[in-house]
Design an enzyme around this catalytic site. Structure first.
Site, mmCIF file in Angstrom:
data_model
loop_
_atom_site.group_PDB
_atom_site.id
_atom_site.type_symbol
_atom_site.label_atom_id
_atom_site.label_comp_id
_atom_site.label_asym_id
_atom_site.label_seq_id
_atom_site.Cartn_x
_atom_site.Cartn_y
_atom_site.Cartn_z
ATOM 1 N N TRP A 131 0.803 -1.224 0.000
ATOM 2 C CA TRP A 131 0.000 0.000 0.000
ATOM 3 C C TRP A 131 0.831 1.265 0.000
ATOM 4 O O TRP A 131 0.331 2.352 -0.231
ATOM 5 C CB TRP A 131 -0.911 0.025 1.240
ATOM 6 C CG TRP A 131 -0.158 -0.284 2.506
ATOM 7 C CD1 TRP A 131 -0.069 -1.515 3.110
ATOM 8 C CD2 TRP A 131 0.667 0.593 3.275
ATOM 9 N NE1 TRP A 131 0.764 -1.448 4.210
ATOM 10 C CE2 TRP A 131 1.228 -0.155 4.337
ATOM 11 C CE3 TRP A 131 0.998 1.948 3.192
ATOM 12 C CZ2 TRP A 131 2.087 0.388 5.283
ATOM 13 C CZ3 TRP A 131 1.863 2.499 4.135
ATOM 14 C CH2 TRP A 131 2.394 1.719 5.159
ATOM 15 N N ASN A 132 2.150 1.170 0.330
ATOM 16 C CA ASN A 132 2.879 2.408 0.641
ATOM 17 C C ASN A 132 3.183 3.251 -0.594
ATOM 18 O O ASN A 132 3.237 4.475 -0.505
ATOM 19 C CB ASN A 132 4.150 2.094 1.436
ATOM 20 C CG ASN A 132 5.118 1.222 0.678
ATOM 21 O OD1 ASN A 132 4.726 0.465 -0.215
ATOM 22 N ND2 ASN A 132 6.374 1.306 1.015
ATOM 23 N N LYS A 155 -3.527 -8.044 -7.242
ATOM 24 C CA LYS A 155 -4.176 -7.860 -5.944
ATOM 25 C C LYS A 155 -3.549 -6.678 -5.227
ATOM 26 O O LYS A 155 -2.459 -6.764 -4.660
ATOM 27 C CB LYS A 155 -4.064 -9.106 -5.060
ATOM 28 C CG LYS A 155 -5.142 -9.049 -3.983
ATOM 29 C CD LYS A 155 -4.889 -9.891 -2.776
ATOM 30 C CE LYS A 155 -4.026 -9.247 -1.755
ATOM 31 N NZ LYS A 155 -4.519 -7.953 -1.194
ATOM 32 N N PRO A 156 -4.267 -5.543 -5.247
ATOM 33 C CA PRO A 156 -3.745 -4.415 -4.483
ATOM 34 C C PRO A 156 -3.828 -4.738 -3.002
ATOM 35 O O PRO A 156 -4.583 -5.619 -2.577
ATOM 36 C CB PRO A 156 -4.702 -3.269 -4.841
ATOM 37 C CG PRO A 156 -5.960 -3.922 -5.292
ATOM 38 C CD PRO A 156 -5.578 -5.274 -5.856
ATOM 39 N N GLY A 206 5.969 -6.559 -0.293
ATOM 40 C CA GLY A 206 5.363 -6.491 1.024
ATOM 41 C C GLY A 206 6.359 -6.893 2.083
ATOM 42 O O GLY A 206 7.577 -6.773 1.898
ATOM 43 N N SER A 207 5.835 -7.403 3.189
ATOM 44 C CA SER A 207 6.686 -7.656 4.348
ATOM 45 C C SER A 207 7.438 -8.982 4.227
ATOM 46 O O SER A 207 7.027 -9.881 3.475
ATOM 47 C CB SER A 207 5.812 -7.676 5.601
ATOM 48 O OG SER A 207 4.896 -8.742 5.504
ATOM 49 N N GLU A 228 9.889 -8.471 -3.219
ATOM 50 C CA GLU A 228 10.473 -7.179 -2.863
ATOM 51 C C GLU A 228 10.016 -6.873 -1.449
ATOM 52 O O GLU A 228 8.845 -6.559 -1.218
ATOM 53 C CB GLU A 228 10.013 -6.099 -3.835
ATOM 54 C CG GLU A 228 10.396 -6.476 -5.258
ATOM 55 C CD GLU A 228 10.626 -5.278 -6.147
ATOM 56 O OE1 GLU A 228 11.320 -5.447 -7.149
ATOM 57 O OE2 GLU A 228 10.121 -4.187 -5.841
ATOM 58 N N LEU A 229 10.957 -6.993 -0.518
ATOM 59 C CA LEU A 229 10.573 -6.989 0.896
ATOM 60 C C LEU A 229 11.125 -5.761 1.606
ATOM 61 O O LEU A 229 11.413 -4.758 0.986
ATOM 62 C CB LEU A 229 11.059 -8.293 1.546
ATOM 63 C CG LEU A 229 10.676 -9.580 0.787
ATOM 64 C CD1 LEU A 229 11.270 -10.805 1.450
ATOM 65 C CD2 LEU A 229 9.165 -9.711 0.679
ATOM 66 N N CYS A 262 9.961 1.480 1.609
ATOM 67 C CA CYS A 262 10.861 0.332 1.775
ATOM 68 C C CYS A 262 12.291 0.817 1.865
ATOM 69 O O CYS A 262 13.114 0.218 2.539
ATOM 70 C CB CYS A 262 10.699 -0.651 0.625
ATOM 71 S SG CYS A 262 10.829 0.127 -0.977
ATOM 72 N N GLU A 359 12.818 -3.476 11.069
ATOM 73 C CA GLU A 359 12.241 -2.408 10.245
ATOM 74 C C GLU A 359 11.246 -1.605 11.087
ATOM 75 O O GLU A 359 10.388 -2.179 11.759
ATOM 76 C CB GLU A 359 11.529 -3.022 9.031
ATOM 77 C CG GLU A 359 11.115 -1.978 8.013
ATOM 78 C CD GLU A 359 10.458 -2.579 6.766
ATOM 79 O OE1 GLU A 359 9.593 -3.463 6.896
ATOM 80 O OE2 GLU A 359 10.818 -2.141 5.652
#
Ligand code: NAD
Length: 457
Positions: A131-132, A155-156, A206-207, A228-229, A262, A359
């Site tokens: 979402w960021n 999928k947003p 995401g995470s 991509e974390l 991120c 994080e």
């Protein structure tokens, strides 16, 4: 599913999330649509994405407002994201033809042999997004994936659903068939249902926690997986810098997007000889940041998008203070409607504190003094992440020496929190696997096919 405004807690609207049956139907739709899309000439696919770009420009203000409403991002920063995504689309439009073209790699007239590499689409891919920066992290995937001839089940994040719906409408309006770009709406349960479909690849942002589940799922299926974390991105400030300028630049890197990037600066190391002066300049800069209504043009610190993050931030500050850190500014949840945390700076921190290891993903930062470059490099590499790292110094050779020893996907000299469409975006260790952007980030949505062609005559 309720869509709420994190700035005041109000419910904006409700949408219907896709259940397992709906997800299955959407998968089947995309599976049927993909071969037709792959046969559409690239020129036409490029024209369709150019149409999408035009629509983003026309709708820019509406899109920015929706984004600000649902994630709490200050309106000027939402506009910046939309402007930034245009440059990325331009890059993909300019580079896709050359990158996707078949390559003749060997020819021998004596043997009548030709060797060629073709770039075929993967097929139907799942694009599970965060979402960021929904336009950035989504666009890095769906734009080149569509150009390469894939169908995309997009999928947003459940925290950027309305933006996801806007993106789908604009793409469809631009001419991408409804059975080629298919939005899948919902939270993690919907994401999990999507991964139960026999997709040909999964591209996730995401995470780390979710990424690990996704990698396990993809491993069982032997499909391509890209993750991509998160990051714990360090900056090292050397003693030869212009202190005020470096403090302002690094503070922006730490607090832009309310620290929810991120590649936000998450740790700062400063040469001990300028430590106190740097800290003073840094805190002065942060004191000037205006926190408030994200719709206000002058706001710099917006809301915290996910409410549970407030607790993470509070605990990191408390843990650091308990272990001896000095709180210089902020440190508290703001008592107002919605999710708010004060911009926070701590000094006298060390790596025993969660603040310097986990994080934060919010407007808090620790500053630690270091004796020399070796100590800085050791601390920069003392992390389970490896997304970006940077150094501020006037000395180019020193910067390059330091950055060569830092284990990160992206390194910066005298800049930070920066992404370029021309350069690959990737992480090492727990920051992920695979990449987006650059020409590699076009090829990644294809499978190379090896052609050995021997003429009979
Ligand atoms: P998240 O992991 O909570 O969610 C990401 C997506 O995964 C959402 O769409 C969510 O619905 C979905 N999801 C959740 N559980 C799932 C499951 N079991 N199966 C399938 N899908 C599932 O992350 P977030 O809060 O949206 O994003 C913040 C994180 O993203 C931060 O760690 C940040 O550093 C990282 N991030 C990384 C990059 C990068 O380029 N490296 C960019 C942006 C954000």
């Amino acid at each position: 599913m309720k869509i709420s405004n994190p700035a005041d807690g109000t419910v904006i609207t409700e949408v219907t999330a896709d259940n397992a049956t709906a997800v299955r139907r959407k998968y089947e739709l995309a599976r049927a649509g993909q071969p037709k899309w792959a046969r559409v000439p690239l020129k036409k696919r490029l024209a369709t994405i150019a149409n999408f770009r035009e629509r983003v420009v026309t709708m820019r203000e509406t899109l920015a407002r929706t984004l600000t409403h649902e994630v709490g991002k200050p309106i000027r920063q939402s506009r910046n994201e939309l402007n930034g995504v245009l440059g990325r689309i331009d890059f993909f439009l300019a580079e896709s033809a050359a990158t996707l073209r078949d390559e003749k790699v060997f020819a021998d007239s004596g043997q009548k042999l030709l060797e060629r590499i073709g770039h075929e689409p993967l097929g139907v891919i799942a694009n599970i997004s965060a979402w960021n920066y929904p336009y950035f992290v989504g666009g890095n995937v769906f734009v080149p994936a569509l150009l390469a001839g894939n169908a995309v089940l997009y999928k947003p994040s459940e925290f950027a659903t309305l933006t996801g719906i806007h993106i789908a409408e604009l793409l469809h309006d631009a001419g991408v068939p409804r059975d080629v770009f298919v939005p899948v709406i919902g939270d993690g349960m919907t994401g999990a249902a999507l991964l139960r479909q026999p997709v040909d690849g999964v591209f996730f942002t995401g995470s780390l926690a979710t990424g690990a589940k996704i990698a396990a799922r993809a491993g069982e299926r032997m499909i391509k997986v890209q993750l991509e974390l998160g990051g714990k991105d360090p900056i090292y400030v050397c003693e030869d810098v212009d202190i005020a300028a470096a403090a302002a630049a690094v503070a922006d890197g730490a607090f832009y997007n309310t620290g929810q990037s991120c590649c936000s600066v998450e740790r700062i190391y400063v040469h001990e000889s300028i430590h106190d002066a740097f800290v003073r300049a840094f805190v002065d800069e942060v004191r000037g940041y205006k926190l408030g209504d994200p719709m206000d043009e002058t706001t710099y610190i917006g809301a915290i998008t996910r409410r549970p993050q407030l607790d993470v931030l509070k605990k990191q500050v408390a843990d650091a203070k308990r272990k001896g850190a000095r709180l210089l500014i902020g440190g508290n949840i703001v008592k107002r409607k919605g999710n708010w945390f004060e911009p926070t700076v701590l000094a006298d921190v060390d790596h025993s504190m969660a603040l310097m290891k986990d994080e934060s993903f919010g407007p808090i930062i620790g500053i630690e003094a270091v004796a020399d470059d070796d100590a800085a490099v050791d601390l920069m590499n003392d992390t389970e992440y490896g997304l970006t790292a940077g150094v501020y110094t006037k000395d180019e050779r020193r910067a390059k020496r330091i950055l060569a020893r830092v284990n990160a996907g992206t390194v910066y000299w005298n800049c930070c929190d920066r992404v370029s469409p021309r350069l690959p975006w990737s992480g090492v260790k727990h920051s992920g696997m695979g990449l987006t952007l650059s020409t590699y980030g076009i090829q990644t949505f294809t499978r190379p096919k090896a052609w050995h062609l021997k003429s009979a005559s």
